[in-house]
Design an enzyme around this catalytic site. Structure first.
Site, PDB file in Angstrom:
ATOM      1  N   GLU A   1      -8.199  13.704  -4.844  1.00  0.00           N
ATOM      2  CA  GLU A   1      -7.238  12.686  -4.392  1.00  0.00           C
ATOM      3  C   GLU A   1      -7.815  11.287  -4.607  1.00  0.00           C
ATOM      4  O   GLU A   1      -9.034  11.091  -4.545  1.00  0.00           O
ATOM      5  CB  GLU A   1      -6.933  12.950  -2.915  1.00  0.00           C
ATOM      6  CG  GLU A   1      -6.085  11.930  -2.186  1.00  0.00           C
ATOM      7  CD  GLU A   1      -4.636  11.841  -2.660  1.00  0.00           C
ATOM      8  OE1 GLU A   1      -4.423  11.728  -3.871  1.00  0.00           O
ATOM      9  OE2 GLU A   1      -3.738  11.838  -1.787  1.00  0.00           O
TER      10      GLU A   1
ATOM     11  N   ASP B   1      -5.924   8.061   3.340  1.00  0.00           N
ATOM     12  CA  ASP B   1      -5.439   6.966   4.188  1.00  0.00           C
ATOM     13  C   ASP B   1      -5.104   7.560   5.560  1.00  0.00           C
ATOM     14  O   ASP B   1      -6.008   7.851   6.334  1.00  0.00           O
ATOM     15  CB  ASP B   1      -4.230   6.330   3.473  1.00  0.00           C
ATOM     16  CG  ASP B   1      -3.735   5.061   4.122  1.00  0.00           C
ATOM     17  OD1 ASP B   1      -4.527   4.362   4.739  1.00  0.00           O
ATOM     18  OD2 ASP B   1      -2.528   4.759   4.006  1.00  0.00           O
TER      19      ASP B   1
ATOM     20  N   LYS C   1     -10.161   5.352   3.778  1.00  0.00           N
ATOM     21  CA  LYS C   1      -9.863   4.279   4.736  1.00  0.00           C
ATOM     22  C   LYS C   1      -9.907   4.917   6.117  1.00  0.00           C
ATOM     23  O   LYS C   1      -8.856   5.231   6.703  1.00  0.00           O
ATOM     24  CB  LYS C   1      -8.436   3.749   4.507  1.00  0.00           C
ATOM     25  CG  LYS C   1      -8.261   2.740   3.404  1.00  0.00           C
ATOM     26  CD  LYS C   1      -6.805   2.229   3.479  1.00  0.00           C
ATOM     27  CE  LYS C   1      -6.381   1.500   2.251  1.00  0.00           C
ATOM     28  NZ  LYS C   1      -4.911   1.270   2.226  1.00  0.00           N
TER      29      LYS C   1
ATOM     30  N   PHE D   1      -4.458  -3.113   0.984  1.00  0.00           N
ATOM     31  CA  PHE D   1      -3.776  -2.356  -0.055  1.00  0.00           C
ATOM     32  C   PHE D   1      -4.490  -2.566  -1.383  1.00  0.00           C
ATOM     33  O   PHE D   1      -4.564  -3.684  -1.888  1.00  0.00           O
ATOM     34  CB  PHE D   1      -2.304  -2.759  -0.160  1.00  0.00           C
ATOM     35  CG  PHE D   1      -1.518  -1.800  -0.994  1.00  0.00           C
ATOM     36  CD1 PHE D   1      -1.155  -0.562  -0.494  1.00  0.00           C
ATOM     37  CD2 PHE D   1      -1.172  -2.115  -2.299  1.00  0.00           C
ATOM     38  CE1 PHE D   1      -0.457   0.350  -1.267  1.00  0.00           C
ATOM     39  CE2 PHE D   1      -0.461  -1.211  -3.088  1.00  0.00           C
ATOM     40  CZ  PHE D   1      -0.111   0.016  -2.563  1.00  0.00           C
TER      41      PHE D   1
ATOM     42  N   ARG E   1      -2.187   0.752 -12.434  1.00  0.00           N
ATOM     43  CA  ARG E   1      -3.014   1.965 -12.491  1.00  0.00           C
ATOM     44  C   ARG E   1      -4.130   1.832 -13.525  1.00  0.00           C
ATOM     45  O   ARG E   1      -5.193   2.410 -13.377  1.00  0.00           O
ATOM     46  CB  ARG E   1      -2.170   3.189 -12.874  1.00  0.00           C
ATOM     47  CG  ARG E   1      -1.167   3.617 -11.824  1.00  0.00           C
ATOM     48  CD  ARG E   1      -0.631   5.010 -12.164  1.00  0.00           C
ATOM     49  NE  ARG E   1       0.608   5.301 -11.479  1.00  0.00           N
ATOM     50  CZ  ARG E   1       0.715   5.764 -10.235  1.00  0.00           C
ATOM     51  NH1 ARG E   1      -0.372   5.988  -9.545  1.00  0.00           N
ATOM     52  NH2 ARG E   1       1.888   6.001  -9.691  1.00  0.00           N
TER      53      ARG E   1
HETATM   54  P1  5GP Z   1      -1.973   9.291   3.218  1.00  0.00           P
HETATM   55  O1  5GP Z   1      -1.041  10.449   3.175  1.00  0.00           O
HETATM   56  O2  5GP Z   1      -3.417   9.650   3.404  1.00  0.00           O
HETATM   57  O3  5GP Z   1      -1.519   8.241   4.201  1.00  0.00           O
HETATM   58  O4  5GP Z   1      -1.800   8.525   1.858  1.00  0.00           O
HETATM   59  C1  5GP Z   1      -2.302   8.993   0.692  1.00  0.00           C
HETATM   60  C2  5GP Z   1      -1.581   8.366  -0.473  1.00  0.00           C
HETATM   61  O5  5GP Z   1      -1.074   7.076  -0.161  1.00  0.00           O
HETATM   62  C3  5GP Z   1      -2.543   8.135  -1.590  1.00  0.00           C
HETATM   63  O6  5GP Z   1      -2.560   9.238  -2.442  1.00  0.00           O
HETATM   64  C4  5GP Z   1      -1.982   6.917  -2.276  1.00  0.00           C
HETATM   65  O7  5GP Z   1      -1.029   7.319  -3.226  1.00  0.00           O
HETATM   66  C5  5GP Z   1      -1.284   6.162  -1.190  1.00  0.00           C
HETATM   67  N1  5GP Z   1      -2.105   5.046  -0.679  1.00  0.00           N
HETATM   68  C6  5GP Z   1      -2.720   4.937   0.509  1.00  0.00           C
HETATM   69  N2  5GP Z   1      -3.381   3.775   0.631  1.00  0.00           N
HETATM   70  C7  5GP Z   1      -3.187   3.129  -0.545  1.00  0.00           C
HETATM   71  C8  5GP Z   1      -3.641   1.878  -1.070  1.00  0.00           C
HETATM   72  O8  5GP Z   1      -4.364   1.091  -0.462  1.00  0.00           O
HETATM   73  N3  5GP Z   1      -3.231   1.579  -2.337  1.00  0.00           N
HETATM   74  C9  5GP Z   1      -2.430   2.394  -3.083  1.00  0.00           C
HETATM   75  N4  5GP Z   1      -2.110   1.991  -4.298  1.00  0.00           N
HETATM   76  N5  5GP Z   1      -1.996   3.566  -2.621  1.00  0.00           N
HETATM   77  C10 5GP Z   1      -2.375   3.939  -1.367  1.00  0.00           C
END
Ligand code: 5GP
Length: 179
Positions: free
Chosen positions: A98, A102, A130, A151, A164
């Site tokens: 992954e 987050d 994070k 972000f 990307r």
């Molecule tokens: P989670 O489900 O852990 O909240 O989020 C995971 C997904 O959220 C990651 O695979 C990514 O696609 C997106 N994401 C979370 N934080 C960021 C960030 O700071 N930047 C970007 N571009 N995507 C993020």
């Protein structure tokens, strides 16, 4: 540097060091196992291609895609699978790859789903973490580097499908997504 980027937080050089370090650890840990690398699209593509070239073991590679932020910088919390893997997991030691951990909801959803398909084991490699944002309990076995609660884009991570292809990871200027 791209003018939409506030600050670079992980350089190309650091990314190369991270993928080499994690690849070595994974090579040691998975020796003799039946390794299947599962990349979570689309954010993991650069990390997966670099990391896998440092894994000196036979392996299969597959992909899964979950719902994304969809042009937003805050996750909706609703996870749905857009594209499933094609592999039968029976007997495989799965390594989920992954881009960023987050809230943890995406990985937890995919982990729980794949756990029900009879794999030998499931491990997780996340390039970025994070930790301050975690909402569900999930443990990543391999983490590249912790990042602040901002972000970030680049090296696979997007905003609205752009950025990307930046070769580094940077914090996106707020004015770009608060327009
Ligand atoms: P989670 O489900 O852990 O909240 O989020 C995971 C997904 O959220 C990651 O695979 C990514 O696609 C997106 N994401 C979370 N934080 C960021 C960030 O700071 N930047 C970007 N571009 N995507 C993020």
């Amino acid at each position: 540097m791209n003018t939409d980027i506030e600050k670079i937080i992980v350089t190309e050089n650091e990314l190369a060091q991270i993928t080499a370090r994690l690849g070595k650890q994974i090579t040691n840990d998975f020796a003799g196992k039946k390794l299947l690398i599962v990349g979570i699209l689309k954010g993991s593509i650069y990390f997966l291609t670099d990391l896998s070239r440092h894994i000196e073991l036979p392996c299969n590679i597959d992909f899964i895609q979950a719902s994304s932020y969809g042009g937003n910088t805050v996750s909706s919390g609703e996870i749905s699978i857009i594209k499933d893997i094609q592999s039968d997991l029976t007997g495989f030691d799965v390594l989920l790859v992954e881009d960023i951990l987050d809230t943890g909801r995406t990985l937890k959803h995919i982990y729980d789903m794949l756990s029900e398909r009879n794999p030998q084991s499931i491990s997780i490699a996340a390039l970025l973490d994070k930790p301050a944002r975690r909402e569900v309990k999930i443990h990543a076995d391999y983490i590249g580097i912790d990042v602040p609660d901002a972000f970030v884009v680049g090296y696979g991570l997007d905003y609205n499908q752009f950025y990307r292809n930046l070769p580094y990871i940077g914090i996106l200027k707020e004015e770009i997504y608060k327009k």
